[in-house]
Design an enzyme around this catalytic site. Structure first.
Site, PDB file in Angstrom:
ATOM      1  N   HIS A   1      -0.027   4.318   5.720  1.00  0.00           N
ATOM      2  CA  HIS A   1      -0.353   4.488   7.140  1.00  0.00           C
ATOM      3  C   HIS A   1      -0.251   5.958   7.556  1.00  0.00           C
ATOM      4  O   HIS A   1      -1.217   6.520   8.093  1.00  0.00           O
ATOM      5  CB  HIS A   1       0.578   3.631   7.993  1.00  0.00           C
ATOM      6  CG  HIS A   1       0.315   3.741   9.464  1.00  0.00           C
ATOM      7  ND1 HIS A   1      -0.556   2.911  10.128  1.00  0.00           N
ATOM      8  CD2 HIS A   1       0.805   4.593  10.408  1.00  0.00           C
ATOM      9  CE1 HIS A   1      -0.595   3.240  11.410  1.00  0.00           C
ATOM     10  NE2 HIS A   1       0.228   4.264  11.604  1.00  0.00           N
ATOM     11  N   GLU A   2       0.890   6.578   7.312  1.00  0.00           N
ATOM     12  CA  GLU A   2       1.058   7.973   7.717  1.00  0.00           C
ATOM     13  C   GLU A   2       0.219   8.900   6.841  1.00  0.00           C
ATOM     14  O   GLU A   2      -0.317   9.903   7.326  1.00  0.00           O
ATOM     15  CB  GLU A   2       2.533   8.375   7.664  1.00  0.00           C
ATOM     16  CG  GLU A   2       3.454   7.532   8.537  1.00  0.00           C
ATOM     17  CD  GLU A   2       3.053   7.504  10.009  1.00  0.00           C
ATOM     18  OE1 GLU A   2       2.296   8.393  10.451  1.00  0.00           O
ATOM     19  OE2 GLU A   2       3.502   6.585  10.719  1.00  0.00           O
TER      20      GLU A   2
ATOM     21  N   HIS B   1      -3.149   8.908   8.335  1.00  0.00           N
ATOM     22  CA  HIS B   1      -3.239   9.882   9.433  1.00  0.00           C
ATOM     23  C   HIS B   1      -3.425  11.294   8.874  1.00  0.00           C
ATOM     24  O   HIS B   1      -4.254  12.068   9.366  1.00  0.00           O
ATOM     25  CB  HIS B   1      -1.969   9.850  10.277  1.00  0.00           C
ATOM     26  CG  HIS B   1      -1.879   8.693  11.222  1.00  0.00           C
ATOM     27  ND1 HIS B   1      -2.939   8.273  12.009  1.00  0.00           N
ATOM     28  CD2 HIS B   1      -0.841   7.873  11.535  1.00  0.00           C
ATOM     29  CE1 HIS B   1      -2.552   7.252  12.756  1.00  0.00           C
ATOM     30  NE2 HIS B   1      -1.292   6.978  12.478  1.00  0.00           N
TER      31      HIS B   1
ATOM     32  N   HIS C   1      -5.503   5.520  14.588  1.00  0.00           N
ATOM     33  CA  HIS C   1      -5.167   4.098  14.593  1.00  0.00           C
ATOM     34  C   HIS C   1      -6.444   3.271  14.722  1.00  0.00           C
ATOM     35  O   HIS C   1      -7.296   3.550  15.570  1.00  0.00           O
ATOM     36  CB  HIS C   1      -4.205   3.774  15.735  1.00  0.00           C
ATOM     37  CG  HIS C   1      -2.819   4.263  15.495  1.00  0.00           C
ATOM     38  ND1 HIS C   1      -2.130   5.053  16.388  1.00  0.00           N
ATOM     39  CD2 HIS C   1      -1.975   4.091  14.444  1.00  0.00           C
ATOM     40  CE1 HIS C   1      -0.932   5.336  15.904  1.00  0.00           C
ATOM     41  NE2 HIS C   1      -0.816   4.771  14.723  1.00  0.00           N
TER      42      HIS C   1
END
Length: 645
Positions: free
Chosen positions: A333-334, A337, A343
């Site tokens: 997830h990070e 980014h 998101h």
């Protein structure tokens, strides 16, 4: 002829989803066509002697051809008519599963692989549909009539094309998949062990954190799930960052402070900025690398042996810098980014967009995944073995999307990190859309050349070409566009905080870290030519080489490093609390300790002198309007912060 080629491709593309079992195709995904982006063409006379031998036979009639690396794709790949989208295509130099279905019953078949000059590379027997790889979590098969074979990575290069030959038939039309060039990604894990973290009070082994648990199985799954030729998960060259404290910057309503326990509400606040500075100073921010900092933060108010305080994660989108609690879901997830992904839920609803094509940030409409390490397909539906297989309502604000039969779709990892996979799977499944965006991020970065002393970027033809960075905009932002200028050398990484308002305990040197690696260029503060190069005075109309280096926010401080052999180094610290483009005028709140303008943070990656003597002392020198000073004045400047080692 051009029209018929496109029509053939569209007929094939229109049937692919039925073959894959994906019953929700109301997305804005499009199948690309065209001679250079994946095509199906009729045979020519140059193909190969193998094909000439059976020219009298009826040609093999294909119903569909697909290719699978991280995702199952039509020959032309996938693109989207959305803002900031990418193009998901196969990549060079990666094993590729080819899937073929036929218009008639066949007993045996092979796929012939050719290079761009139509020279035969491989002849591969196609496995029968009964031998198709299974689906994650023992889910329904991807197809009940697809024949398959693995094209080896060495054959996957620009211009590769295939023909399928069924037993008793001649070769099919030529299928040329669209290929991005070879794309690699390096994920660097840099553990942050803060407030006294060690193996006696954290739930993980430090060696595991250094590679984010990437044992061979986990590393294999990480590679398989990313849309690149290679994905490496490695320990960052800095190894580990350890500190008993962090300096939290002013909040706007409170001054900077020294934090010594995760019981403090600002316990993790500085870390992401520190990771960003590490990415920048080492030159990684310009390259195909991201850094994730798995962070272990000790709460000294806790009872019991394990004293870590949990939290989520953070990243600066597209910067390559990310951090969070050590979990593979958060890494994806990070890390997503860091690779430029927002998101997915908010992206799907943004009225200025949308910036994500599938409802509620889900995988409803996304292509199937394929894990070549595990040897199974990955459905966009929640795996039957997941604890979220029975799903109702919403998850984190996103409403579960369902098939007419009530099966739930997964959320993209950019909404929900890892709950909808099989428990034995290490990583969640990215949507095809986000995979395409990640490919775009890597294509827009440079990579190191084979000798690791320079750079390559993609040229207009999509080929890797040597590249020499140049300084732009008079170095207002960077020298040589923040590419590294030293490679694989013994280097000291130094971070400094300073409060212009004199806030107690807010001015510090963190312990330096010696590593072997890369570093960007800095200006030598006791070299007259260096000082002349950053002269910010442009009143005469003449401009120094790096005249904007200090014009943006000032240059008022110098780093002095003293080594154990008595040698010294001085480096200009770029950035102060001057008004933008007024390098001799202080910002209005620079003495207000609650204001962020009163707080300065620098990071320097400084190559060690010959012989690599150890750092003995660090000093922050007061050198206001530095370009006006002489080297002698710099060497005689007052030390504002001193750290003896």
């Amino acid at each position: 002829m051009k029209l018929s080629m496109v029509m053939v491709l569209l007929v094939l593309a229109g049937q692919l989803s039925g073959c894959g079992g994906n019953d929700d195709n109301n997305s804005e995904r499009t199948h690309e066509s065209g001679d250079s982006n994946g095509d199906v063409t009729t045979p020519d006379n140059d193909a190969s002697s193998n094909d000439e031998d059976d020219a009298a036979l009826e040609p093999t009639q294909l119903r569909s051809v697909e290719f699978a690396q991280s995702h199952v794709l039509p020959p032309g790949g996938l693109s989207w008519d959305l803002k900031e989208s990418g193009e998901l295509q196969l990549v060079e130099k990666r094993d590729t599963l080819v899937l073929a279905t036929f218009d008639e019953a066949v007993q045996a078949a092979e796929v012939r692989v050719y290079d761009k000059n139509h020279q035969l590379l491989s002849s591969l027997n196609l496995s029968k549909p009964s031998d198709l790889p299974p689906t994650e979590g023992d889910d329904l098969p991807y197809s009940d009539d697809a024949w398959s074979a693995v094209i080896p990575s060495d054959d996957m290069s620009k211009g590769v094309n295939i023909r399928v030959v069924a037993q008793g038939k001649s070769a099919s039309e030529i299928v040329t998949p669209a290929l991005h060039p070879e794309l690699d990604l390096t994920i660097q894990s840099l553990p942050f062990l803060i407030y006294g973290a060690n193996e006696s009070n954290i739930p993980f082994k430090i060696d595991d954190l250094k590679v984010m648990f990437a044992d061979p199985d986990t590393a294999g799954q990480g590679f398989a799930g990313m849309p690149f030729s290679k994905t490496h998960i490695v320990n960052h060259p800095l190894g580990v960052f350890e500190s008993d404290y962090l300096i939290a910057p002013p909040s706007g309503s409170a001054p900077a402070k020294k934090v010594e326990s995760a019981a403090d509400p600002d316990y993790s606040k500085p870390i992401l900025d520190m990771v960003w500075h590490i990415e920048y100073a080492t030159g990684d921010m310009a390259l195909n690398k991201i850094t994730f900092a798995p962070s272990m933060l000790i709460d000294h108010s806790k009872a019991g042996p394990i004293k870590t305080r949990g939290f989520g994660g953070m990243a600066y989108t597209g910067s390559g810098a990310s951090m969070g609690y050590p979990s593979l879901g958060l890494l994806w997830h990070e890390g997503g980014h860091a690779l430029g992904l927002p998101h997915s839920l908010s992206g799907s609803k943004d009225l200025r967009g949308p910036y994500y094509p599938y409802a509620e940030g889900s995988l409803s409409g996304s292509a199937w995944g394929y894990d070549q390490h595990k040897g199974y397909f990955r459905s966009p539906l929640t795996a039957p073995t997941s604890r979220y297989f029975v799903c109702n309502g919403e998850r984190g604000g996103g409403v579960f999307q369902k098939t007419p039969e009530g099966r739930c779709y997964r959320f993209d990892p950019m909404h929900s990190a890892d709950e909808q996979k099989d428990p034995d799977a290490a990583f969640p499944l990215f949507s095809d859309f986000n995979a395409g965006k990640m490919q775009r991020w890597v294509r827009n970065r440079a990579r190191m050349n084979p000798s690791n002393d320079g750079f390559q970027v993609l040229d207009d033809n999509g080929d890797w070409a040597d590249f020499v960075p140049e300084t732009k905009h008079y170095a207002g932002w960077h020298i040589k566009e923040h590419y590294p200028v030293s490679f694989d050398k013994t280097t000291d990484f130094i971070m400094i905080t300073y409060s212009l308002a004199g806030t107690d305990a807010a001015s510090h040197f963190y312990n330096p870290i010696r590593y072997k690696g890369n570093a960007i260029e800095y200006v030598d503060a006791i070299n007259q030519d260096g000082l002349n190069s950053i002269n910010a005075d442009i009143s005469s109309g003449a401009r120094a080489k790096y005249s904007d280096y200090c014009r943006r926010q000032g240059c008022d401080f110098t780093l002095k490093v003293t080594y154990e052999d008595g040698s010294t180094s001085y480096r200009v610290l770029k950035g102060s609390a001057r008004k933008d483009w007024q390098p001799s005028v202080w910002k209005d709140d620079y003495l207000n300790e609650n204001s962020k303008d009163s707080y300065l943070f620098w990071a320097v990656a400084l190559v060690a002198p010959d012989g690599a003597p150890k750092v003995k002392k660090l000093e922050l020198l007061d050198t206001p309007i530095l370009w006006n000073l002489s080297p002698t004045a710099v060497m005689g400047a007052e030390a504002l912060v001193v750290k003896q080692l």
